[in-house]
Design a protein around this motif. Sequence first.
Motif, PDB file in Angstrom:
ATOM      1  N   GLU A 186       0.807  -1.231   0.000  1.00  0.00           N
ATOM      2  CA  GLU A 186       0.000   0.000   0.000  1.00  0.00           C
ATOM      3  C   GLU A 186       0.835   1.273   0.000  1.00  0.00           C
ATOM      4  N   GLY A 187       2.142   1.142  -0.115  1.00  0.00           N
ATOM      5  CA  GLY A 187       2.952   2.354  -0.048  1.00  0.00           C
ATOM      6  C   GLY A 187       4.377   2.120  -0.506  1.00  0.00           C
ATOM      7  N   SER A 188       5.215   3.088  -0.225  1.00  0.00           N
ATOM      8  CA  SER A 188       6.634   2.979  -0.567  1.00  0.00           C
ATOM      9  C   SER A 188       7.400   3.887   0.371  1.00  0.00           C
ATOM     10  N   ILE A 189       8.691   3.632   0.459  1.00  0.00           N
ATOM     11  CA  ILE A 189       9.491   4.415   1.384  1.00  0.00           C
ATOM     12  C   ILE A 189      10.886   4.614   0.789  1.00  0.00           C
ATOM     13  N   SER A 190      11.324   5.853   0.750  1.00  0.00           N
ATOM     14  CA  SER A 190      12.665   6.155   0.234  1.00  0.00           C
ATOM     15  C   SER A 190      13.625   6.170   1.409  1.00  0.00           C
ATOM     16  N   THR A 191      14.777   5.576   1.199  1.00  0.00           N
ATOM     17  CA  THR A 191      15.722   5.459   2.305  1.00  0.00           C
ATOM     18  C   THR A 191      17.157   5.450   1.797  1.00  0.00           C
ATOM     19  N   GLY A 192      18.078   5.787   2.691  1.00  0.00           N
ATOM     20  CA  GLY A 192      19.488   5.701   2.326  1.00  0.00           C
ATOM     21  C   GLY A 192      20.012   4.284   2.482  1.00  0.00           C
ATOM     22  N   ARG A 193      19.565   3.621   3.571  1.00  0.00           N
ATOM     23  CA  ARG A 193      20.133   2.302   3.889  1.00  0.00           C
ATOM     24  C   ARG A 193      19.050   1.326   4.359  1.00  0.00           C
ATOM     25  N   ILE A 194      19.346   0.052   4.142  1.00  0.00           N
ATOM     26  CA  ILE A 194      18.382  -1.012   4.491  1.00  0.00           C
ATOM     27  C   ILE A 194      19.091  -2.050   5.363  1.00  0.00           C
ATOM     28  N   ILE A 195      18.392  -2.530   6.392  1.00  0.00           N
ATOM     29  CA  ILE A 195      18.867  -3.740   7.091  1.00  0.00           C
ATOM     30  C   ILE A 195      17.871  -4.852   6.780  1.00  0.00           C
ATOM     31  N   LEU A 196      18.397  -5.924   6.190  1.00  0.00           N
ATOM     32  CA  LEU A 196      17.567  -7.102   5.929  1.00  0.00           C
ATOM     33  C   LEU A 196      17.597  -7.947   7.184  1.00  0.00           C
ATOM     34  N   ALA A 197      16.469  -7.986   7.897  1.00  0.00           N
ATOM     35  CA  ALA A 197      16.416  -8.788   9.132  1.00  0.00           C
ATOM     36  C   ALA A 197      15.245  -9.749   9.010  1.00  0.00           C
ATOM     37  N   ASN A 198      15.070 -10.257   7.804  1.00  0.00           N
ATOM     38  CA  ASN A 198      13.929 -11.149   7.565  1.00  0.00           C
ATOM     39  C   ASN A 198      14.376 -12.599   7.430  1.00  0.00           C
ATOM     40  N   ASN A 199      15.509 -12.921   8.044  1.00  0.00           N
ATOM     41  CA  ASN A 199      16.009 -14.287   8.187  1.00  0.00           C
ATOM     42  C   ASN A 199      15.964 -15.041   6.858  1.00  0.00           C
TER      43      ASN A 199
END
Length: 448
Positions: A239-252
């Motif tokens: 339902e949306g989107s988000i702009s970001t500089g950095r991502i942490i993948l913590a979805n195992n």
Amino acid sequence: MVAAAKTVFVAARLPKNNGVSAWVAMLPPRKGNPPLQGHATADIVILGGGFAGLSAARRISELDPSLTVAVLEAGVIGEAAAGRNSGFIIDLPHDVSSDDYGGDTMTKSREAIEINRTAIRLASSIAAEQGWGRDIFDPCGRYSVAISSAGDRHLIDYARALINLGEKHQLLSQREIAEVTGSRAYTSALFTPGTVMVQPAAYIRGVADCLHDPVHVYERTPAVRLESSGNGWLVKTPEGSISTGRIILANNGHAQSFGFFKSELLHIFTFASMTREFDPGHLAGQRQWAATPALPMGTTVRRIPGEKGDRVLIRSRYTYHPTIEAGESTLRRAGAVHDRKFRARFPGTGDIPMEYRWAGAMAVTWNSVPAFGEIEKGIFAACGCNGVGATKATANGIAAAELMLGHTSRLTEIFARFDAPRRLPPQPFTTIGAKANLAIKEWRAGGE
Ligand SMILES: Cc1cc2nc3c(=O)[nH]c(=O)nc-3n(C[C@H](O)[C@H](O)[C@H](O)COP(=O)(O)OP(=O)(O)OC[C@H]3O[C@@H](n4cnc5c(N)ncnc54)[C@H](O)[C@@H]3O)c2cc1C
């Protein structure tokens, strides 16, 4: 001028949870945080609201409280593995070896203890801040219990290794452990005081709920697409989107659903059942204790007291599912094993039925290292829990946050020395190998 090509990662699948976890069912329904709607921006986006993701968010807010952080959880906080485990936050490594008292093994064991205790410190600081009681966070220690001579021998070896590590412990005879558990089935036990027991769903909900502005947790918000955009990333959700500089993948294990660690993660499921409440007089022993098996692949048992009666948790069986979904029939078969294990330990209480049964996913690497580090410019991984994620994934999240923010610590030093996850053989050999390996180990664990 030619525009730079976009890098895109699309989620091929999203998590599904089998069965209702008793831990969630025992709590009031969660209203939860609303999903992300429309467009937002954040300095950092974290995928996954389990131990790794929420611990990363907590550590970021400690290191730099001005950073805006969005945690995106595909489901509801507490309903995935972090809220459906057995609640052991274990300080000691499972695999200390008594064969090699000097050298590499001892160093590795000491480092594993440092990692685990860093995670426990973070959990303890949250518990103290929130004023949680023993019903949510109980630093009561744990029993390792044997049910065979092989198990007895293993506990003695383990105790020897603990002496060498300078770790407190106490060996218990059959009579002594029966006084704790009310079960004559256990032939010996080893008590270690450093494990913290949690009500996992209450714990992980509490960790999420104590995060505050500028950290936002969005529930029912799976990330479905990561797209490079300028110097950062655009994360798309239904339902949306988000702009970001950095991502942490913590979805195992679901890091793999985006194409990361493609041939490096084994998706192992384990299963639990919990009895309905029973009159505490039906079972001798103490009303509150927690026991892990002496041999790997054995059965975890926990007794939980309550106002309306006590309950017993049985956790057993491991199965491999490359599709990251266990299915109802596997859950039913595991339930039948749980019933047998319950009766074998508590023969006098065979008529107490199980009320809840559930399954949960874990991601394991062949060489037992985390799937960790900067894996793409601006994307950091804190995945590959390797089974005991209450400590390992928590530490993974803390270390990812520190690495991302350029903070150095003992944890980042130790994590920097980990090898990369070893590549698995091509299919179908991984499936054949994983299934055969689990079957042999379960056979070796016997009645444990
Ligand atoms: C029955 C059972 C008993 C266990 N007992 C113990 C125990 O006693 N002690 C222990 O240490 N460990 C135990 N474990 C293992 C432990 O639960 C896991 O190791 C731990 O939950 C891993 O934490 P994590 O944060 O890495 O991953 P998870 O807890 O799996 O969290 C990952 C999160 O990512 C979310 N997600 C996935 N994809 C997306 C996406 N695309 N977008 C947004 N979010 C996404 C998921 O919904 C999930 O909430 C047990 C597991 C089970 C199943």
